[in-house]
Write a protein that holds these residues in place. Structure first.
Motif, PDB file in Angstrom:
ATOM      1  N   GLU A   1       0.823  -1.214   0.000  1.00 27.70           N
ATOM      2  CA  GLU A   1       0.000   0.000   0.000  1.00 27.70           C
ATOM      3  C   GLU A   1       0.858   1.265   0.000  1.00 27.70           C
ATOM      4  O   GLU A   1       0.468   2.281  -0.558  1.00 27.70           O
ATOM      5  CB  GLU A   1      -0.906   0.016   1.232  1.00 27.70           C
ATOM      6  CG  GLU A   1      -1.824  -1.176   1.323  1.00 27.70           C
ATOM      7  CD  GLU A   1      -3.229  -0.909   0.791  1.00 27.70           C
ATOM      8  OE1 GLU A   1      -3.648   0.249   0.794  1.00 27.70           O
ATOM      9  OE2 GLU A   1      -3.887  -1.891   0.373  1.00 27.70           O
TER      10      GLU A   1
ATOM     11  N   ASP B   1      -7.838  13.863   8.132  1.00 26.90           N
ATOM     12  CA  ASP B   1      -9.288  14.031   8.023  1.00 26.90           C
ATOM     13  C   ASP B   1      -9.992  12.716   8.377  1.00 26.90           C
ATOM     14  O   ASP B   1      -9.899  11.723   7.656  1.00 26.90           O
ATOM     15  CB  ASP B   1      -9.616  14.453   6.580  1.00 26.90           C
ATOM     16  CG  ASP B   1     -11.106  14.622   6.371  1.00 26.90           C
ATOM     17  OD1 ASP B   1     -11.881  14.391   7.327  1.00 26.90           O
ATOM     18  OD2 ASP B   1     -11.497  14.971   5.244  1.00 26.90           O
ATOM     19  N   LYS B   2     -10.690  12.730   9.502  1.00 25.17           N
ATOM     20  CA  LYS B   2     -11.310  11.493   9.997  1.00 25.17           C
ATOM     21  C   LYS B   2     -12.442  11.001   9.093  1.00 25.17           C
ATOM     22  O   LYS B   2     -12.871   9.854   9.194  1.00 25.17           O
ATOM     23  CB  LYS B   2     -11.850  11.681  11.422  1.00 25.17           C
ATOM     24  CG  LYS B   2     -10.775  11.987  12.440  1.00 25.17           C
ATOM     25  CD  LYS B   2      -9.900  10.766  12.715  1.00 25.17           C
ATOM     26  CE  LYS B   2      -8.732  11.154  13.598  1.00 25.17           C
ATOM     27  NZ  LYS B   2      -7.704  10.150  13.658  1.00 25.17           N
ATOM     28  N   ASN B   3     -12.946  11.880   8.234  1.00 21.79           N
ATOM     29  CA  ASN B   3     -14.015  11.428   7.327  1.00 21.79           C
ATOM     30  C   ASN B   3     -13.458  10.785   6.063  1.00 21.79           C
ATOM     31  O   ASN B   3     -14.211  10.256   5.246  1.00 21.79           O
ATOM     32  CB  ASN B   3     -14.901  12.617   6.903  1.00 21.79           C
ATOM     33  CG  ASN B   3     -15.565  13.234   8.106  1.00 21.79           C
ATOM     34  OD1 ASN B   3     -16.003  12.518   9.000  1.00 21.79           O
ATOM     35  ND2 ASN B   3     -15.599  14.562   8.154  1.00 21.79           N
ATOM     36  N   SER B   4     -12.151  10.868   5.876  1.00 17.53           N
ATOM     37  CA  SER B   4     -11.592  10.448   4.581  1.00 17.53           C
ATOM     38  C   SER B   4     -11.291   8.945   4.513  1.00 17.53           C
ATOM     39  O   SER B   4     -11.142   8.401   3.432  1.00 17.53           O
ATOM     40  CB  SER B   4     -10.301  11.205   4.281  1.00 17.53           C
ATOM     41  OG  SER B   4      -9.241  10.657   5.027  1.00 17.53           O
ATOM     42  N   ASN B   5     -11.175   8.300   5.686  1.00 17.33           N
ATOM     43  CA  ASN B   5     -10.826   6.872   5.680  1.00 17.33           C
ATOM     44  C   ASN B   5      -9.406   6.588   5.196  1.00 17.33           C
ATOM     45  O   ASN B   5      -9.017   5.438   5.053  1.00 17.33           O
ATOM     46  CB  ASN B   5     -11.787   6.079   4.776  1.00 17.33           C
ATOM     47  CG  ASN B   5     -12.647   5.154   5.618  1.00 17.33           C
ATOM     48  OD1 ASN B   5     -12.310   4.921   6.781  1.00 17.33           O
ATOM     49  ND2 ASN B   5     -13.718   4.647   5.050  1.00 17.33           N
ATOM     50  N   PHE B   6      -8.666   7.648   4.882  1.00 15.32           N
ATOM     51  CA  PHE B   6      -7.307   7.454   4.362  1.00 15.32           C
ATOM     52  C   PHE B   6      -6.312   7.581   5.499  1.00 15.32           C
ATOM     53  O   PHE B   6      -6.416   8.477   6.337  1.00 15.32           O
ATOM     54  CB  PHE B   6      -7.015   8.506   3.273  1.00 15.32           C
ATOM     55  CG  PHE B   6      -5.583   8.513   2.815  1.00 15.32           C
ATOM     56  CD1 PHE B   6      -5.103   7.529   1.958  1.00 15.32           C
ATOM     57  CD2 PHE B   6      -4.699   9.496   3.265  1.00 15.32           C
ATOM     58  CE1 PHE B   6      -3.780   7.523   1.554  1.00 15.32           C
ATOM     59  CE2 PHE B   6      -3.367   9.495   2.860  1.00 15.32           C
ATOM     60  CZ  PHE B   6      -2.914   8.519   2.001  1.00 15.32           C
ATOM     61  N   ARG B   7      -5.368   6.672   5.548  1.00 18.14           N
ATOM     62  CA  ARG B   7      -4.277   6.751   6.514  1.00 18.14           C
ATOM     63  C   ARG B   7      -2.963   6.839   5.769  1.00 18.14           C
ATOM     64  O   ARG B   7      -2.868   6.321   4.665  1.00 18.14           O
ATOM     65  CB  ARG B   7      -4.254   5.511   7.400  1.00 18.14           C
ATOM     66  CG  ARG B   7      -5.407   5.460   8.342  1.00 18.14           C
ATOM     67  CD  ARG B   7      -5.299   4.321   9.323  1.00 18.14           C
ATOM     68  NE  ARG B   7      -6.189   4.621  10.450  1.00 18.14           N
ATOM     69  CZ  ARG B   7      -6.081   4.108  11.654  1.00 18.14           C
ATOM     70  NH1 ARG B   7      -5.128   3.252  11.926  1.00 18.14           N
ATOM     71  NH2 ARG B   7      -6.914   4.442  12.621  1.00 18.14           N
TER      72      ARG B   7
END
Ligand code: CMC
Length: 393
Positions: free
Chosen positions: A234, A258-264
């Protein structure tokens, strides 16, 4: 039934005692059987480190020779197993193939998993460590439509793997010693990490007295997940996306916050390391060295460094103690050595194998081991009446 406490992700519950790997997450210390990872990375080879983890001591020369000979003797897979590869689509992820094949080994060698029979157990262990390379290389060859390349007895562990991966019948693959040392180093750094998700899986499956191959096949699947070993694939995919996006690292740092983005940020953060990951430190230096030696300039390395710098300056990452982990720079090296991205987690699995074996063995040798059986806190209705289907709304 007593009091049941809730700790869903094992944040602070130890599942076992173990004498294999010492880890201090605050200080960034990792030691196999007491020996610092930095010393092993500099001085040892993978096969020797595997012996150390599994048998508890660095081998004497005769012990190492015996172990290496067993690995050499058991490198082939049964010819019938080659047919299995035909059943998978050429797009199959090699982690799925690896797990299936390792599980299949228990159909060929079903008898030899008795922990009290040292001689047989040694052969079972050697079979697994040796054949996993052959399986991994065959999975790759199948995916690109090339013929399987058999192992060669005159080659050492890492060189033999590279040979099976990259040689073709018309041309042998001559392994560059720098590449061979880089592979040894990466495998050593991945060789154990105490009770991580995949090792805990191996132990849990093994606690039902499942055989070594079955337990390790389960561990491979746990490792595949993107929050665990799958992160190394990844990371490169993320760096490639950033590159396509014009190299805008700040945008991805913001996205990760951004906690709404689901991206880490893949390759960032760790359950146990809250200061730095000692493996990442060594891998970063190695990435610089090996790319320079091979004369490769990879723009993804520059993007990775920029991304690291931008994240480490950001209060979000500082406050949460999120640092690059082992997966952040390893893929850059694998790429430079010629591995395709979907093989990265397979490389992690080959490296982690001695750890899984050591933990399975430690658990099996302890006669007080009970089956792993977590409890739960039930939240559903306690009792309801059965309603016939015609009366349901
Ligand atoms: N990017 C953005 N935010 C993150 C990241 C990240 N990579 N990692 C953790 N956080 C945040 C998380 O959202 C949480 O924030 P908040 O407190 O506001 O809710 C906080 O940091 C703590 O994270 P967590 O998810 O509770 O921590 P964890 O111990 O459960 O998870 C982890 C550890 C490694 C799964 C996680 O850091 C992660 O998902 N990292 C990305 C995947 C990755 O690189 N995995 C490889 C791990 S190392 C080698 C291996 O095991 O294979």
């Amino acid at each position: 039934t007593g009091l049941v406490t809730l700790d869903p992700a094992f944040m602070n519950t130890a599942s076992t005692k173990s004498a294999i790997t010492f880890l201090d997450g605050e200080k960034g210390i990792l030691r196999y059987r007491g020996i610092p990872i930095e010393q092993l990375a500099e001085k040892s080879r993978f096969v020797e480190t595997a012996y150390l983890l599994i048998y508890g001591e660095l081998p004497t020369q005769p012990e190492l020779d015996r172990f290496s000979n067993l690995l050499t003797r058991h490198s082939l897979i049964h010819e019938d197993m080659k047919h299995f590869f035909d059943g998978f689509p050429s797009t199959a992820h090699p982690m799925a193939v690896l797990s299936s094949m390792v599980c299949s080994l228990s159909t060929y060698y079903p008898e030899e998993h008795d922990i009290n029979d040292k001689e047989k157990m040694d052969i079972t262990i050697a079979r697994l460590i040796s054949k996993v390379r052959t399986i991994a290389a065959y999975a790759y060859k199948k995916s690109i439509g090339q013929p399987f390349i058999y192992p060669q007895n005159n080659l050492k562990y890492a060189a033999n793997f590279m040979h099976m991966m990259f040689a073709v019948p018309a041309e042998p693959y001559v392994v560059d010693p720098d590449i061979e040392s880089a592979i040894n180093l990466l495998f050593i750094l991945h060789a154990d990490h105490e009770q991580n998700c995949s090792t805990s899986t191996v132990r849990l499956v093994g606690s039902s007295r499942a055989n070594l191959f079955a337990s390790v096949a389960a561990g491979i699947l746990a490792l595949w997940g993107p929050l665990h070993g799958g992160a190394n694939q990844e990371v490169i995919e993320m760096l490639e996306a950033i590159q396509r996006d014009g190299g805008n690292v700040k945008k991805y740092v913001e996205l990760a916050k951004d906690k709404n983005s689901n991206f880490r940020l893949m390759g960032f953060g760790h359950r146990v390391y809250k200061n730095f990951d000692p493996r990442a430190k060594i891998i970063k230096q190695t990435a610089d060295k090996i790319l320079a030696k091979l004369g490769i300039q990879d723009p993804l390395l520059d993007i990775a460094k920029e991304l690291e710098e931008a994240a480490l300056k950001d209060s979000y990452f500082v406050e949460r103690k999120l640092y690059p982990n082992v997966d952040f720079y390893s893929g850059i090296i694998y790429r430079a050595l010629g591995f395709p991205t979907n093989m990265f987690t397979v490389l992690f699995a080959i490296g982690r194998l001695p750890g899984w074996i050591a933990h399975w063995k430690e658990m099996m040798e302890d006669t007080s081991t009970k089956i792993g059986r977590p409890r739960q806190i039930y939240t559903g209705p306690t009792e309801r009446l059965y309603v016939p289907i015609e009366q349901r709304s």
